[in-house]
Design a protein around this motif. Sequence first.
Motif, short mmCIF file in Angstrom:
data_model
loop_
_atom_site.label_atom_id
_atom_site.label_comp_id
_atom_site.label_asym_id
_atom_site.label_seq_id
_atom_site.Cartn_x
_atom_site.Cartn_y
_atom_site.Cartn_z
N SER A 98 -26.49 -26.05 20.96
CA SER A 98 -26.68 -26.01 22.40
C SER A 98 -28.17 -26.04 22.68
O SER A 98 -29.01 -25.88 21.78
CB SER A 98 -26.07 -24.75 22.99
N LEU A 99 -28.53 -26.22 23.93
CA LEU A 99 -29.94 -26.20 24.32
C LEU A 99 -30.60 -24.88 23.92
O LEU A 99 -31.69 -24.84 23.36
CB LEU A 99 -30.08 -26.42 25.82
N ALA A 100 -29.93 -23.79 24.21
CA ALA A 100 -30.48 -22.47 23.91
C ALA A 100 -30.63 -22.25 22.41
O ALA A 100 -31.64 -21.70 21.94
CB ALA A 100 -29.60 -21.38 24.51
N GLN A 101 -29.65 -22.69 21.62
CA GLN A 101 -29.71 -22.51 20.17
C GLN A 101 -30.86 -23.30 19.56
O GLN A 101 -31.60 -22.79 18.71
CB GLN A 101 -28.38 -22.94 19.55
N VAL A 106 -36.68 -23.82 17.31
CA VAL A 106 -38.02 -24.40 17.28
C VAL A 106 -39.08 -23.38 17.69
O VAL A 106 -40.23 -23.45 17.24
CB VAL A 106 -38.12 -25.67 18.15
N LEU A 107 -38.71 -22.41 18.51
CA LEU A 107 -39.69 -21.41 18.95
C LEU A 107 -40.08 -20.45 17.83
O LEU A 107 -41.06 -19.70 17.96
CB LEU A 107 -39.16 -20.63 20.15
N LYS A 108 -39.37 -20.48 16.72
CA LYS A 108 -39.79 -19.70 15.55
C LYS A 108 -41.16 -20.16 15.06
O LYS A 108 -41.87 -19.41 14.38
CB LYS A 108 -38.76 -19.84 14.42
N ASP A 109 -41.54 -21.38 15.40
CA ASP A 109 -42.80 -21.96 14.92
C ASP A 109 -43.86 -22.00 16.01
O ASP A 109 -44.89 -22.67 15.85
CB ASP A 109 -42.55 -23.38 14.39
N ASP A 110 -43.62 -21.29 17.11
CA ASP A 110 -44.53 -21.37 18.25
C ASP A 110 -45.97 -21.02 17.89
O ASP A 110 -46.91 -21.65 18.38
CB ASP A 110 -44.02 -20.44 19.35
N GLY A 118 -50.22 -28.44 17.80
CA GLY A 118 -49.02 -29.18 17.46
C GLY A 118 -47.90 -28.97 18.47
O GLY A 118 -48.14 -28.63 19.63
N GLY A 119 -46.68 -29.17 18.02
CA GLY A 119 -45.55 -29.04 18.92
C GLY A 119 -44.26 -29.51 18.28
O GLY A 119 -44.08 -29.43 17.07
#
Length: 291
Positions: A98-101, A106-110, A118-119
Amino acid sequence: MTLSAVQRINCEVIEGDAIKARIFNIQRYSLNDGHGIRTVVFFKGCPHYCPWCANPESISGKIETVRRLSKCLHCSACLNDADECPSGAMERIGRDYSLAQLEKEVLKDDVFFRSSGGGVTLSGGEVLMQAAFATRFLKRLKLLGIHTAIETAGDAAPEKVLALAKQCDEVLFDVKIMDSEKAKSVLNINQPRVLQNLKMLVESGVHVIPRVPLIPGYTLERSNMAEILKFLAPLKLTELHLLPFHQYGEPKYQLLGRPWNMKGIAPPDVSVIAPLQQMAENAGFRVTMGG
């Protein structure tokens, strides 16, 4: 009262959780798919059949199961079920997010995005096959201030391409075989539409970086490069990526039980690549080798 940015994001989580995307890999700490340290999300499914594809597991949109013989205990306990396999020999390729999952992943790498500039890059397969999800996902990331990019062959309806590209800080746009008939018969790519979409994105103010795979027997020709540079000249772009052919994908074909059409083809020598690189540099491009 207007909603804050955080509240708007939370509303989108609730409204958007019903939509899902099929992903086959999330690659962290990448340095070759955009600026800085990046997390690359690989979308499953591709309408094209490039003979040199290094990600054959991306082609089918279905979830696939493979068995790594080197890990298999031949115990019959798993019954070819990846969830039951005691040794990890059975592997499922593809998972629905899902969008939230996916945002959570990806936010683990923020911290790496913020420290390196980066991004997140969406790749495939072909991300345009799941464009509705990808467009909403990148919109969420941009609200969070995360640099966004996609890798695409650009072969889809113009409105779909533009809507997704508008959510990107940069678009890594593949340009392969310029001859329209050959592109259709070999790759199943509508090359006139691809070129029109590339031009449209540039004229719309999207930051586009063309990428040219250098494949023996297909694109590693001066004539093909000359046609690419001729097309790009009026667009006034300054950066070009050249992607030399490699054999890294061969073990994946063996794992999937599929023939590798490029078997025995040697990666091009620097002496073969150098003239094409010089052509691009003479045309005013800053050339990056390997993306």
